[in-house]
Structures are given as structure tokens and as C-alpha cells.
Scaffold this active site. Structure first.
Site, mmCIF file in Angstrom:
data_model
loop_
_atom_site.group_PDB
_atom_site.id
_atom_site.type_symbol
_atom_site.label_atom_id
_atom_site.label_comp_id
_atom_site.label_asym_id
_atom_site.label_seq_id
_atom_site.Cartn_x
_atom_site.Cartn_y
_atom_site.Cartn_z
ATOM 1 N N ARG A 12 0.829 -1.215 0.000
ATOM 2 C CA ARG A 12 0.000 0.000 0.000
ATOM 3 C C ARG A 12 0.854 1.251 0.000
ATOM 4 N NH1 ARG A 12 -2.833 -4.080 2.045
ATOM 5 N NH2 ARG A 12 -5.112 -4.078 1.972
ATOM 6 N N GLY A 79 -1.240 -11.684 -5.346
ATOM 7 C CA GLY A 79 -2.643 -11.309 -5.522
ATOM 8 C C GLY A 79 -2.885 -9.862 -5.136
ATOM 9 N N SER A 150 -12.835 -8.975 1.713
ATOM 10 C CA SER A 150 -11.533 -8.991 1.048
ATOM 11 C C SER A 150 -10.946 -7.591 1.054
ATOM 12 C CB SER A 150 -11.660 -9.484 -0.395
ATOM 13 O OG SER A 150 -10.479 -9.153 -1.102
ATOM 14 N N ASP A 297 -4.375 -15.256 7.079
ATOM 15 C CA ASP A 297 -3.022 -15.612 6.629
ATOM 16 C C ASP A 297 -2.256 -16.419 7.683
ATOM 17 O OD1 ASP A 297 -3.502 -14.313 4.261
ATOM 18 O OD2 ASP A 297 -2.474 -12.470 4.839
ATOM 19 N N LYS A 324 -6.272 -19.158 -1.976
ATOM 20 C CA LYS A 324 -5.027 -18.433 -1.683
ATOM 21 C C LYS A 324 -3.924 -18.951 -2.618
ATOM 22 C CE LYS A 324 -6.657 -15.726 1.470
ATOM 23 N NZ LYS A 324 -6.786 -14.285 1.166
ATOM 24 N N ARG A 328 -5.162 -23.923 0.618
ATOM 25 C CA ARG A 328 -4.449 -24.129 1.904
ATOM 26 C C ARG A 328 -5.094 -25.203 2.775
ATOM 27 N NH1 ARG A 328 -2.346 -17.915 3.043
ATOM 28 N NH2 ARG A 328 -0.584 -18.139 1.614
HETATM 29 C C1 S3P Z 1 -4.315 -8.853 1.896
HETATM 30 C C2 S3P Z 1 -5.600 -9.309 2.070
HETATM 31 C C3 S3P Z 1 -5.940 -10.722 2.238
HETATM 32 C C4 S3P Z 1 -4.722 -11.545 2.584
HETATM 33 C C5 S3P Z 1 -3.557 -11.238 1.697
HETATM 34 C C6 S3P Z 1 -3.165 -9.772 1.833
HETATM 35 C C7 S3P Z 1 -4.091 -7.403 1.781
HETATM 36 O O1 S3P Z 1 -6.505 -11.227 1.037
HETATM 37 O O2 S3P Z 1 -5.011 -12.926 2.541
HETATM 38 O O3 S3P Z 1 -2.438 -12.026 2.050
HETATM 39 O O4 S3P Z 1 -2.945 -6.937 1.933
HETATM 40 O O5 S3P Z 1 -5.057 -6.675 1.551
HETATM 41 P P1 S3P Z 1 -8.047 -10.942 0.646
HETATM 42 O O6 S3P Z 1 -8.203 -9.524 0.342
HETATM 43 O O7 S3P Z 1 -8.312 -11.816 -0.554
HETATM 44 O O8 S3P Z 1 -8.825 -11.394 1.830
#
Ligand code: S3P
Length: 411
Positions: A12, A79, A150, A297, A324, A328
Site C-alpha cells: 500500500r 494477488g 476482502s 493468513d 489463496k 491451503r
Molecule cells: C491482503 C488481504 C488478504 C490476505 C492477503 C493480503 C491485503 O486477502 O489474505 O495475504 O494486503 O489486503 P483478501 O483480500 O483476498 O482477503
């Protein structure tokens, strides 16, 4: 221990700095390969980035400073990179493709494509997965009820909302990590929160800041569990992120009888402090859906604690674990099962009957950094040697993991 900067916060901070006007310096930036993917994508969008030691300097020129990339943007295994940047690209006047490695290209992207389409962007996924091509446009604001908790989707829609004319609001089904809401105000953007609704008013400008990233609490989880499950052990981790949306694993470990303590030393823009843990006799517990987003996580680390604890442990309402970096639920049941744990898959969670001592085995990381690290902690408690195939993927979030673990084990 002190740890490299938190991965969620580093993504971020880098993205917001790239969108701000002026020079930002981000210190203790994450060493994760995932965060390097974010920097690589930002550089491909024309953002000047200098990385010296653990400090990343970013010369932002506002949203309008981003340039059409020469080729596809490679998010690697990340992701967060792919989904958050989708929100940025939705409002840019060019076409760009986001892609990643084989694992990332198996994960769902419609969850971001759908709201961004509703704001006016043309988003074309590949049967619901990456590569995801986005033709950005002048966006309409949106009021969106998110179907799942999410933080990546929330961040993508808020970043698009900052480029729209008017108020964009999101309603979360249950709270997800709130780093975007805490960090955007530090970059000069106001965020409104009312109950489960979070809103931004666009168009908005960000201003550059200097920011020190606290240690990664998800990386800390592996050391905390190691100290709890190994005899004659203790660990203290300083300068670590203690955002309550990330520390639910500590509450669960305590509820399991773990001797773990933590305390906050500063609060703004994120709570930061210390965590200490020592060897404990633990027992199983029941983890239900309400707190799952705040420990999603850390489930791999928690399952190792469960396998070493007495009695039964279960997690439900955690179907997100199936999408994920690996499935998992399947990967944990398989890996811990091969080591002799009584672990059982449930459609949206798993159950572990703890007690029997683990034994060394040949197990697989399934290309998933957190599975590799969890199985390494399990291996330390096991009788005999364990081989973890593909364990080098730990570098996706924590390249120093094996070295630090070795040093901590030698004392
Ligand atoms: C994250 C949000 C989570 C988490 C990922 C990091 C983030 O995923 O599992 O490791 O930094 O916003 P989701 O947004 O799919 O829940």
C-alpha cells in the site's frame, strides 16, 4: 527479533506513494518477492523508484503521472499487487494487462473486475482469472455491497473511487484488514467510515510522506508458534505491526493455553509494539467464521500449533483458504497428515485432533510460502528429518525465514 516490514503495508505504501505528488521515502520496506513485484509494476507504469538497502524512494507525479506500460504488468505470485493495481488502472486513460505466475493465474479476479466494470472500466479476464486486461476511463462513483470480506477488493474499489467524480462507498460483510483506511489519511486523503460502510470522495489528490513500515506480523506468527510448540524456547519480537485485524491469531493461541503476550508502543497510523511467547502446553479450540478474516493468513501457523496441542481444533467459515496461493485447506491436511497429524478437510475449514507427536516426512510446499514456513515449524517438532519440496517459495513473503529460524534455534 525485529522483522522486515509488513507485506500488506509495504504494497500500500508503495502504491499510494506512486499516486502522490512528490517524493516519499518508505523505510523498512518489505523484502518479500511480492512487494518487489509491486515495485516492478509501478516502475513499468513510469514511476521513478530507487531502492537502497531497506529504504524505497518513490517520486510520485499523481494519478496523471502514470504511463501506459510497454508490455503486460507482471504481478508474480502476488494477488495484492494484481488486485490493488486493477483499481488504479481502472481510472487511467490507457489499456494495460495484469498477469502473474501459474499460481496467480489460477486465482479469481472477477471479484475486482465486477465492481470496476460497474464504475465504467472495461475489464476482460481470462475465464475469471488473470491475465486481466483493463481499459481505464473516467469512472462513475459506486455504492457496492462486497460479497466477501476482502481487503484487496476493498482497496481496489477505493483506489478507483479516488479517481471517480463523487462518493464511492463499500459495505463489507465482515471487517477485513483496514490498512488502506488507516494509511490513505496519512497521504492526505479523507476516508469516511460508518458501521460496515467505508467511503471516499473523488477526485482526490495524495501527498507524499515518509513512512517507516513496522515488522511483518504474519511473518512473526511462525516464530511465535515455534516458541510455543518447541520445548525450552522463548522469543520476543519488537517493532511489529499489531493492527487488531491482523492479531486474532494471538488471541486464539492464548485461548489454546499459549503463554503469549503483546503490547502496543505506538498507535499512528498503525498500532506497533512487541510480542513475546514461550514454550506452552496447549489444547485445541474452535475458531468460528467471525474472526476468520482477521487471521486468514495465519491459519497455516495456527494449524501447526493445533497439531502439537492436546485435543480437537477446528476452523470453519474459511472457504477463502481454498483460493489463496494454494488450496491451503488441502495443502495443510496433506502436509501435516503425512507427518502423522490427524487432520481432516471440511468444505470451508479443517479439523485437527492434536496429541500424537509428529514424525519427519517428505512434504510439499505446493508453491505456497506460508505452507512452506508452517511445515518447517512442524518439522522442528517432529521426530526425524523432514524434506519440504519447493521450500524456497518462502521468499514470496519472507526471504530471510530459514536463516532467521536457524539462528533462533541455535539461540
Ligand atoms: C491482503 C488481504 C488478504 C490476505 C492477503 C493480503 C491485503 O486477502 O489474505 O495475504 O494486503 O489486503 P483478501 O483480500 O483476498 O482477503
Amino acid at each position: 527479533l525485529t522483522l522486515p516490514g509488513d507485506k500488506s503495508l509495504s504494497h500500500r505504501a508503495a502504491i499510494f506513494a506512486a499516486l502522490a505528488e512528490g517524493h516519499s521515502a518508505i523505510s523498512n520496506f518489505s523484502t518479500a518477492a511480492d512487494c518487489a513485484s509491486t515495485l516492478g509494476c509501478l516502475a513499468a507504469l513510469g514511476v521513478p523508484i530507487d531502492r537502497t538497502g531497506s529504504t524505497v524512494r518513490i517520486g510520485g507525479r499523481g494519478f496523471a503521472g502514470l504511463r501506459k506500460p510497454a508490455g503486460p504488468l507482471d504481478a508474480g505470485n502476488s494477488g495484492s499487487t494484481l488486485r490493488m493495481l486493477a483499481g488504479v488502472l481502472a481510472g487511467r486513460p490507457f489499456r494495460a494487462t495484469l498477469t502473474g505466475d501459474e499460481s496467480l493465474c489460477r486465482r479469481p479476479v472477477e471479484r475486482v473486475a465486477e465492481p470496476l466494470r460497474a464504475m465504467g472500466a472495461v475489464c476482460t479476464s481470462t475465464e475469471g482469472r488473470a491475465p486481466l486486461t483493463i481499459e481505464g476511463t473516467r469512472l462513475r462513483p459506486l455504492r457496492y455491497a462486497m460479497p466477501m470480506a476482502s481487503a484487496q477488493v476493498k482497496t481496489a474499489v477505493l483506489l478507483a473511487g479516488l479517481q471517480a467524480d463523487g462518493r464511492t462507498s463499500l459495505v463489507e460483510p465482515s471487517p477485513s484488514r483496514d490498512h488502506t483506511e488507516r494509511l490513505l489519511p496519512a497521504f492526505g486523503v479523507s476516508i469516511a467510515r460508518e458501521g460496515a460502510t467505508v467511503s471516499v470522495d473523488g477526485p482526490a489528490d495524495l501527498r507524499a510522506i515518509d513512512f517507516a513500515v513496522p515488522g511483518d506480523v504474519s511473518s512473526a506468527a511462525f516464530f511465535v508458534v515455534a516458541a510455543l510448540v518447541l520445548p525450552h524456547s522463548d522469543v520476543r519480537i519488537d517493532d511489529v505491526l499489531l493492527n487488531p485485524q491482523r492479531t486474532a491469531f494471538l488471541d486464539v493461541l492464548k485461548a489454546m493455553g499459549g503463554d503469549v503476550e503483546w503490547g502496543t508502543t505506538s498507535e499512528q497510523p498503525e498500532p506497533v509494539g512487541w510480542v513475546a511467547a514461550r514454550s506452552s502446553r496447549m489444547h485445541g479450540t474452535v475458531v468460528t467464521h467471525e474472526i476468520v478474516p482477521a487471521l486468514i493468513d495465519e491459519v497455516p501457523a495456527l494449524c501447526v500449533a493445533a497439531a502439537c496441542a492436546e485435543g480437537s481444533f477446528s476452523i470453519s467459515g474459511a472457504s477463502e483458504l481454498r483460493v489463496k496461493e494454494s488450496d491451503r485447506i488441502a495443502a495443510l491436511v496433506e502436509g501435516l497428515g503425512r507427518m502423522g497429524a490427524q487432520a481432516h478437510e471440511r468444505p470451508a475449514g479443517l479439523e485437527i485432533d492434536g496429541g500424537p507427536r509428529l514424525r519427519g516426512a517428505a512434504v510439499e510446499a505446493h508453491g505456497d510460502h506460508r505452507i512452506a514456513m508452517a511445515l518447517a515449524i512442524a518439522a522442528l517438532t517432529a521426530d526425524g528429518d523432514t524434506q519440504i519440496a519447493g521450500a524456497e517459495c518462502a521468499a514470496v513473503s519472507f526471504p530471510e525465514f530459514f536463516e532467521l529460524l536457524g539462528a533462533a534455534c541455535r539461540g
